[in-house]
Design a protein around this motif. Structure first.
Motif, PDB file in Angstrom:
ATOM      1  N   VAL A 154       0.842  -1.204   0.000  1.00 55.49           N
ATOM      2  CA  VAL A 154       0.000   0.000   0.000  1.00 55.49           C
ATOM      3  C   VAL A 154       0.874   1.249   0.000  1.00 55.49           C
ATOM      4  O   VAL A 154       0.583   2.229  -0.700  1.00 55.49           O
ATOM      5  CB  VAL A 154      -0.946  -0.003   1.218  1.00 55.49           C
ATOM      6  N   VAL A 155       1.955   1.234   0.784  1.00 51.91           N
ATOM      7  CA  VAL A 155       2.893   2.364   0.790  1.00 51.91           C
ATOM      8  C   VAL A 155       3.498   2.550  -0.598  1.00 51.91           C
ATOM      9  O   VAL A 155       3.632   3.676  -1.091  1.00 51.91           O
ATOM     10  CB  VAL A 155       4.000   2.137   1.838  1.00 51.91           C
ATOM     11  N   PHE A 156       3.869   1.424  -1.238  1.00 51.31           N
ATOM     12  CA  PHE A 156       4.426   1.475  -2.587  1.00 51.31           C
ATOM     13  C   PHE A 156       3.437   2.109  -3.563  1.00 51.31           C
ATOM     14  O   PHE A 156       3.771   3.047  -4.290  1.00 51.31           O
ATOM     15  CB  PHE A 156       4.799   0.065  -3.031  1.00 51.31           C
ATOM     16  N   PHE A 157       2.203   1.608  -3.574  1.00 47.68           N
ATOM     17  CA  PHE A 157       1.208   2.129  -4.510  1.00 47.68           C
ATOM     18  C   PHE A 157       0.769   3.538  -4.132  1.00 47.68           C
ATOM     19  O   PHE A 157       0.447   4.347  -4.999  1.00 47.68           O
ATOM     20  CB  PHE A 157       0.007   1.183  -4.572  1.00 47.68           C
ATOM     21  N   GLY A 158       0.761   3.832  -2.821  1.00 47.37           N
ATOM     22  CA  GLY A 158       0.438   5.187  -2.400  1.00 47.37           C
ATOM     23  C   GLY A 158       1.495   6.179  -2.857  1.00 47.37           C
ATOM     24  O   GLY A 158       1.178   7.307  -3.270  1.00 47.37           O
ATOM     25  N   THR A 159       2.766   5.753  -2.798  1.00 50.24           N
ATOM     26  CA  THR A 159       3.846   6.599  -3.295  1.00 50.24           C
ATOM     27  C   THR A 159       3.700   6.841  -4.786  1.00 50.24           C
ATOM     28  O   THR A 159       3.870   7.964  -5.281  1.00 50.24           O
ATOM     29  CB  THR A 159       5.214   5.939  -3.012  1.00 50.24           C
ATOM     30  N   ILE A 160       3.374   5.775  -5.528  1.00 43.22           N
ATOM     31  CA  ILE A 160       3.138   5.923  -6.964  1.00 43.22           C
ATOM     32  C   ILE A 160       1.996   6.889  -7.215  1.00 43.22           C
ATOM     33  O   ILE A 160       2.063   7.747  -8.107  1.00 43.22           O
ATOM     34  CB  ILE A 160       2.843   4.545  -7.597  1.00 43.22           C
ATOM     35  N   VAL A 202      11.189   4.832  -1.831  1.00 46.50           N
ATOM     36  CA  VAL A 202      12.194   5.137  -2.864  1.00 46.50           C
ATOM     37  C   VAL A 202      11.884   4.375  -4.146  1.00 46.50           C
ATOM     38  O   VAL A 202      11.929   4.922  -5.253  1.00 46.50           O
ATOM     39  CB  VAL A 202      13.612   4.794  -2.358  1.00 46.50           C
ATOM     40  N   TRP A 203      11.566   3.108  -4.006  1.00 55.20           N
ATOM     41  CA  TRP A 203      11.262   2.279  -5.185  1.00 55.20           C
ATOM     42  C   TRP A 203      10.017   2.787  -5.901  1.00 55.20           C
ATOM     43  O   TRP A 203       9.948   2.815  -7.132  1.00 55.20           O
ATOM     44  CB  TRP A 203      11.065   0.823  -4.761  1.00 55.20           C
ATOM     45  N   GLY A 204       9.024   3.220  -5.129  1.00 58.29           N
ATOM     46  CA  GLY A 204       7.796   3.743  -5.737  1.00 58.29           C
ATOM     47  C   GLY A 204       8.057   4.985  -6.570  1.00 58.29           C
ATOM     48  O   GLY A 204       7.553   5.110  -7.700  1.00 58.29           O
ATOM     49  N   VAL A 205       8.842   5.910  -6.035  1.00 56.88           N
ATOM     50  CA  VAL A 205       9.183   7.118  -6.791  1.00 56.88           C
ATOM     51  C   VAL A 205       9.975   6.757  -8.039  1.00 56.88           C
ATOM     52  O   VAL A 205       9.721   7.265  -9.135  1.00 56.88           O
ATOM     53  CB  VAL A 205       9.983   8.105  -5.916  1.00 56.88           C
TER      54      VAL A 205
END
Length: 396
Positions: free
Chosen positions: A47-53, A102-105
Motif C-alpha cells: 500500500v505504501v508502494f502504490f500510495g507513493t506511486i 524510494v522504489w515507488g518514486v
C-alpha cells in the motif's frame, strides 16, 4: 542495420537490463520467511508502494515531458538498482517502508515515459502502427530475461538471501547506461509541456470514451497483481524451496513473455475490444475456481500471468491511439496512477483477510470482486470501443 533498427535493438537491450527476475521468486519469501512479516504487514508495504506511486506519478510524468523521457528512464533505472540493493539488506519494518517509498518514486519515472518514448520514436520513423508489436516484443524480452534470471535468483537466494537483490541492483544500473544512449524525442520550445496542457491531457481520461476503460482496466490489474502476492507462500506451503521457486517463476514468466510477444497478433485476430473485455471475466472466474480447488493453483497462476501481460501493450496502445504526443507520458502516468489507486483498498482488504482465513479463500473473494466490479462497469457502458481505434491527429 538502419538507424530505426538500431534504436529498437537498444530499446530491447534496455528492457532486458530492466529485469527484476533475480528477486521475483524470493522477495515475498524474504519478507515472510526470513523477516517474519505477516500478510497484513506485507500488504501495508505494498500500500505504501502504490500510495507513493499515486502521489508521485503525475509529477514525474510531467517531469518526463519536461526534462526528456530518456533522462527520466535513466534516473529510474539507477534508482531502482539502488532500492533493490537496499531491499536485500533491510531488516526492520521501518527500513522496508523507506525502501518501498524510494522504489515507488523510481518506478514512476519509468511508467508512462517508457511507453511514450517508444511511441514517439516510432512516429519519428513513420511507423506508429508498429507500437503494439514492438512494445509487446519489448515486454517479451523483459519477461524472457526475468524467466532466465528467476532460475538464477533461486540459486542465489539459496547461497545467500542478499545475492538476488545485489544482482538486480547491478543490472538495473547497467540498464540506465544503455538507455542514456537512446535518442531523445525533440520537442520545440513552443511545444513545451505546461501545467495547463497537463490538465488538458488528463481531461482526456475523464472523457466518456475513456472513463469506463480506465475503471475497468484499473480494477483488472489491481486485483490480478494483488493475487500475485500469494504465489510464493502457496508454493512454499506446497513444499517448494527457493531453487524450485526459481524454476516455477521461470515457467510463469516464460509463458507471460510468449503471450506478450504475440499481443499484437492476438489483438488483430480477436479484436482489441473483445480481448480487453474478456480478460477480466476469464481471470475472475479462474480465481473463484482456485478458491474452491487448490489443485488448480499452477494453471490459474499461469493464466493470470498470461492475461496480465498480454493485455498490457494492447491497453497502452489503446490509450496512445487516443492521446496526442504532447502529454502522452502524463496520460499514461495517470493511467498507472488509477491502477495504484484501485490497488490500495484491494491490498488493505486482502492482507488481513489472508491472515484471518486462508490464502485460497482470499483469492476466491478477489475473483468475486473482479466479476462483480466488471459487471457494474458493463452495466454503465462498454469500456472499450468496438472497431479499429481512430488515430489522434494533433492540431497545429
Amino acid at each position: 542495420m538502419d538507424r530505426k533498427s538500431s534504436v529498437v535493438a537498444r530499446y530491447y537491450a534496455y528492457m532486458a537490463l530492466s529485469t527484476l527476475g533475480f528477486l521475483i521468486p524470493v522477495w515475498v519469501v524474504l519478507l515472510d520467511d526470513a523477516r517474519g512479516f505477516t500478510y497484513t504487514q506485507i500488504s501495508v508495504l505494498d500500500v505504501v508502494f502504490f500510495g507513493t506511486i499515486l502521489v508521485a506519478e503525475l509529477p514525474t510524468g510531467y517531469l518526463g515531458d519536461r526534462i526528456g523521457r530518456r533522462n527520466a528512464l535513466a534516473i529510474s533505472s539507477v534508482a531502482i538498482g539502488l532500492a533493490a540493493t537496499a531491499f536485500g539488506v533491510a531488516e526492520s519494518f521501518e527500513s522496508f517502508l523507506v525502501v518501498y517509498v524510494v522504489w515507488g518514486v523510481a518506478q514512476t519515472f519509468r511508467t508512462g515515459n517508457d511507453s511514450a518514448w517508444l511511441y514517439d520514436a516510432l512516429v519519428r520513423y513513420g511507423e506508429p502502427e508498429s507500437f503494439t508489436r514492438v512494445r509487446g516484443r519489448g515486454l517479451a524480452v523483459f519477461l524472457a530475461t526475468n524467466a532466465v534470471t528467476s532460475v538464477a535468483g533461486g540459486y542465489l537466494y539459496a547461497m545467500d538471501p542478499t545475492y538476488p537483490f545485489y544482482a538486480t541492483g547491478v543490472v538495473n544500473v547497467l540498464g540506465g547506461v544503455v538507455v542514456a544512449t537512446l535518442p531523445e524525442a525533440v520537442v520545440d520550445d513552443a511545444d513545451r509541456f505546461t501545467l495547463r496542457e497537463a490538465r488538458v491531457a488528463l481531461s482526456r481520461l475523464a472523457a466518456p470514451s475513456l472513463r469506463g476503460f480506465l475503471v475497468y482496466a484499473a480494477l483488472f490489474y489491481a486485483v490480478g497483481w494483488s493475487v500475485d502476492l500469494f504465489v510464493q507462500p502457496i508454493s512454499l506451503d506446497a513444499g517448494l524451496d527457493a531453487v524450485e521457486l526459481g524454476y516455477l517463476y521461470a515457467l510463469l514468466v516464460g509463458a507471460s513473455a510468449l503471450a506478450s510477444n504475440y499481443a499484437g497478433v492476438l489483438a488483430e485476430r480477436v479484436g482489441v475490444a473483445r480481448l480487453l473485455h474478456g480478460a477480466p471475466v476469464v481471470l475472475g472466474v479462474a480465481f473463484v475456481v482456485l478458491g474452491l480447488s487448490p489443485l488448480a493453483a499452477v494453471p490459474v497462476f499461469l493464466l493470470m500471468r498470461v492475461l496480465l501481460n498480454v493485455t498490457t501493450p494492447v491497453a497502452e496502445g489503446y490509450l496512445n491511439d487516443r492521446t496526442p504526443s504532447l502529454g502522452r507520458a502524463t496520460v499514461l502516468s495517470a493511467f498507472s496512477m488509477a491502477v495504484s489507486l484501485a490497488s490500495i483498498p484491494v491490498k488493505l482488504a486482502s492482507g488481513p483477510l489472508a491472515d484471518a482465513t486462508t490464502l485460497f479463500v482470499t483469492i476466491g473473494a478477489l475473483g468475486v470482486l473482479l466479476l462483480v466490479g466488471s459487471a457494474v462497469v458493463f452495466a454503465v457502458g462498454r469500456p472499450v470501443e468496438d472497431g479499429v481505434p481512430a488515430r489522434v491527429v494533433e492540431s497545429d
